[in-house]
Scaffold this active site. Structure first.
Site, PDB file in Angstrom:
ATOM      1  N   LYS A   1       9.202   0.458   4.112  1.00 13.91           N
ATOM      2  CA  LYS A   1       8.277   1.458   3.912  1.00 13.91           C
ATOM      3  C   LYS A   1       9.369   2.385   3.300  1.00 13.91           C
ATOM      4  O   LYS A   1       9.898   2.841   4.132  1.00 13.91           O
ATOM      5  CB  LYS A   1       7.284   2.251   5.194  1.00 13.91           C
ATOM      6  CG  LYS A   1       6.975   3.659   5.164  1.00 13.91           C
ATOM      7  CD  LYS A   1       6.518   4.078   5.599  1.00 13.91           C
ATOM      8  CE  LYS A   1       5.027   3.597   6.027  1.00 13.91           C
ATOM      9  NZ  LYS A   1       3.813   4.879   6.753  1.00 13.91           N
TER      10      LYS A   1
ATOM     11  N   VAL B   1       4.889   1.476   1.032  1.00  9.25           N
ATOM     12  CA  VAL B   1       5.017   0.360   2.140  1.00  9.25           C
ATOM     13  C   VAL B   1       4.889  -1.686   0.978  1.00  9.25           C
ATOM     14  O   VAL B   1       4.213  -1.502   0.444  1.00  9.25           O
ATOM     15  CB  VAL B   1       3.806  -0.325   3.384  1.00  9.25           C
ATOM     16  CG1 VAL B   1       4.331  -1.928   3.561  1.00  9.25           C
ATOM     17  CG2 VAL B   1       3.792   1.102   3.813  1.00  9.25           C
TER      18      VAL B   1
ATOM     19  N   ASP C   1      -0.647   9.368  15.293  1.00  9.71           N
ATOM     20  CA  ASP C   1      -1.517   9.033  14.371  1.00  9.71           C
ATOM     21  C   ASP C   1      -1.978   8.327  14.042  1.00  9.71           C
ATOM     22  O   ASP C   1      -1.869   6.514  13.919  1.00  9.71           O
ATOM     23  CB  ASP C   1      -1.425   9.137  12.653  1.00  9.71           C
ATOM     24  CG  ASP C   1      -1.412   9.272  12.297  1.00  9.71           C
ATOM     25  OD1 ASP C   1      -3.103   9.360  12.260  1.00  9.71           O
ATOM     26  OD2 ASP C   1      -1.265   7.911  10.532  1.00  9.71           O
TER      27      ASP C   1
ATOM     28  N   GLY D   1       5.000   7.088   1.937  1.00 11.48           N
ATOM     29  CA  GLY D   1       5.612   6.489   1.861  1.00 11.48           C
ATOM     30  C   GLY D   1       4.973   5.251   0.673  1.00 11.48           C
ATOM     31  O   GLY D   1       3.986   4.925   1.804  1.00 11.48           O
TER      32      GLY D   1
ATOM     33  N   GLY E   1       1.094  -1.304  -0.241  1.00 10.11           N
ATOM     34  CA  GLY E   1      -0.135  -0.059  -0.216  1.00 10.11           C
ATOM     35  C   GLY E   1       0.513   1.319   0.209  1.00 10.11           C
ATOM     36  O   GLY E   1       2.072   1.202   0.092  1.00 10.11           O
ATOM     37  N   ALA E   2       0.230   2.594  -0.482  1.00  9.85           N
ATOM     38  CA  ALA E   2       0.922   3.730   0.248  1.00  9.85           C
ATOM     39  C   ALA E   2       0.275   4.837   0.387  1.00  9.85           C
ATOM     40  O   ALA E   2      -1.254   4.948   1.143  1.00  9.85           O
ATOM     41  CB  ALA E   2       1.139   4.228  -1.527  1.00  9.85           C
TER      42      ALA E   2
ATOM     43  N   GLY F   1       0.845   8.793   2.879  1.00  8.15           N
ATOM     44  CA  GLY F   1       1.041   9.764   2.821  1.00  8.15           C
ATOM     45  C   GLY F   1       2.394   9.948   2.846  1.00  8.15           C
ATOM     46  O   GLY F   1       3.409  10.949   2.245  1.00  8.15           O
TER      47      GLY F   1
END
Length: 452
Positions: free
Chosen positions: A40, A26, A134, A24, A19-20, A22
């Site tokens: 990442k 992965v 986060d 980087g 996945g991607a 904000g």
């Protein structure tokens, strides 16, 4: 972007893109020892901010000290080259956001395990002096029914003007604390607010501050009370404390963990352990019985702001992963009841192989010694003596070096059994018969080895 699948990045072999987000992209990867890890690779606009990278490099040393079964440990980092990257433990599972969107709210014992796991994760993170910044449903992976928190410390370390302007959203509206939205510093208290919002979403299937434009959601966080309708009675007061506007009024992760432990009897009284699924129509039926007032709470989720990269299930990682045999590394994680850990499985396999080796070599040596008993008695005695010495040495190492009495007993029993079998074979069978049997055994062994 980051790197194509199949490429090597430092010592890591990239397998597939997970996945991607904000910061980087992965990748699922293999480390030099064949263990699966998550790599990442930071986006170019993030890598171009040398100030943010320098701060991240300092934070990485602290982040690597965070250990525990409920956090995805930072294992390695390379922040100096053209493509800076972080390496964390790969967690095979589903994001909490996907679980709730697909299966509905989390209830009963599952919700208790989720709350305690997240509290313990933040306690470990905060004890190391790290702030997650986060925490949200997309950064919580459920594996074997337990939560694992990922990406801790990255958002806080990369909080810089150039990174933000380049498009990375540092945090998710609706899960960021009011003081963070107002521009104040973010500490452990901000993580506790995010924890409360995440648990509220898990328990109800709704974002506690609603959906819509980030500015509108942020306004509700600062000025409105959260939507906690449908949260179980034992959990609601704890979430209200976590979601207080005043950071000083929120409990710490350790305090919340203690209070969750004290709430155990009340929790189990409210949610008694479910009967077998066959008796009540499956797991979903049990959840419906426990929370009938939440049946209409599941609705379509607009999760465009939950796009940060998270590991998906291994089956969705791509055919290149399915064709490889990998081992997931989970330090500190105990296996579910009835399931052996990787180390226990390897030890059991070694024990089985050792016993088979003892039986096989004992039969072969006793047969060879019995065959040579009459024409070559010295050779017969030499074979038995050598085998006995080998067994004694191996048994001694097992007893004094490994403290493994079971292995020593097997070695001594193998030596005694070989001598007894030698005596029986030499007494009841002729040399010719034994020679034919020995030749057959040797032929079969050679054929097996060649076929292998």
């Amino acid at each position: 972007m980051g790197a194509p699948d199949g490429e090597r990045l430092g010592p890591y072999h990239l397998l597939s893109t997970l996945g991607a987000g904000g910061f980087g992209e992965v990748h699922l990867a293999l480390d030099p020892e064949g263990r699966t890890v998550a790599v990442k690779i930071l986006h170019p606009h993030v890598a171009a901010d040398r100030t943010a990278l320098a701060r991240l490099a300092r934070e990485v040393e602290t982040m690597r000290r965070v250990q525990g079964p409920y956090v995805a440990e930072v294992l390695d980092a390379s922040l100096e080259g053209a493509r800076p990257y972080l390496v964390t433990r790969y967690v095979q599972g589903r994001p909490l956001s996907a679980v709730v969107a697909g299966d509905g709210p989390v209830g009963g014992d599952d919700l208790v395990r989720l709350a305690r796991g997240l509290a313990e994760a933040l306690a470990a993170v905060h004890a190391a002096g790290v702030v997650h910044r986060d925490l949200k449903p997309a950064n919580v992976i459920l594996t074997d029914g337990e939560p694992v928190v990922i990406d801790f410390g990255i958002a806080c370390a990369l909080d810089s003007a150039s990174v933000t302007v380049s498009g990375a959203v540092l945090g998710t509206p609706g899960y960021l604390a009011p003081e963070v939205l107002e521009g104040a510093g973010s500490g452990a208290e901000a993580d506790m607010f995010s924890l409360g919002a995440t648990l509220a979403y898990a328990a109800t299937g709704r974002h506690p501050y609603g959906t819509g434009p980030p500015s509108a959601v942020g306004y509700r966080v600062v000025h409105h009370a959260p939507d906690l309708e449908g949260v179980p009675g034992w959990l609601e007061p704890l979430l209200q404390e976590c979601l207080r506007r005043d950071p000083a009024a929120r409990p710490s992760a350790a305090e919340l963990l203690d209070r969750l432990g004290a709430a155990g009897p009340a929790v189990h009284a409210a949610f008694p352990r479910a009967r077998p699924a066959a008796a009540v129509g499956g797991r979903r039926a049990v959840r419906d019985q426990e929370a009938t007032h939440l049946q209409d709470a599941v609705r379509d989720q607009e999760a465009t702001h939950l796009q940060d990269a998270v590991p998906r299930e291994a089956g969705a990682a791509g055919s290149s992963v399915q064709e490889l045999t990998t081992r997931q590394w989970r330090p500190g994680r105990r296996p579910p009841p009835g399931r052996l850990s990787a180390e226990e499985a390897r030890e059991r396999r070694r024990t089985v192989l050792h016993r088979r080796w003892i039986v096989g070599t004992g039969l072969l040596v006793s047969l060879a010694a019995a065959t040579a008993r009459e024409p070559l008695p010295e050779v017969s005695l030499l074979l038995l003596t050598s085998y006995g010495l080998v067994m004694l040495v191996d048994g001694g190492i097992a007893l004094f070096g490994r403290r493994d009495r079971a292995r020593m007993v097997v070695d001594l029993a193998g030596a005694a059994g070989a001598i007894a079998l030698w005596a029986v074979l030499g007494t009841f069978f002729s040399t010719l018969t034994l020679a034919l049997a020995l030749g057959t055994v040797v032929f079969v062994l050679v054929a097996i080895l060649m076929a292998s």
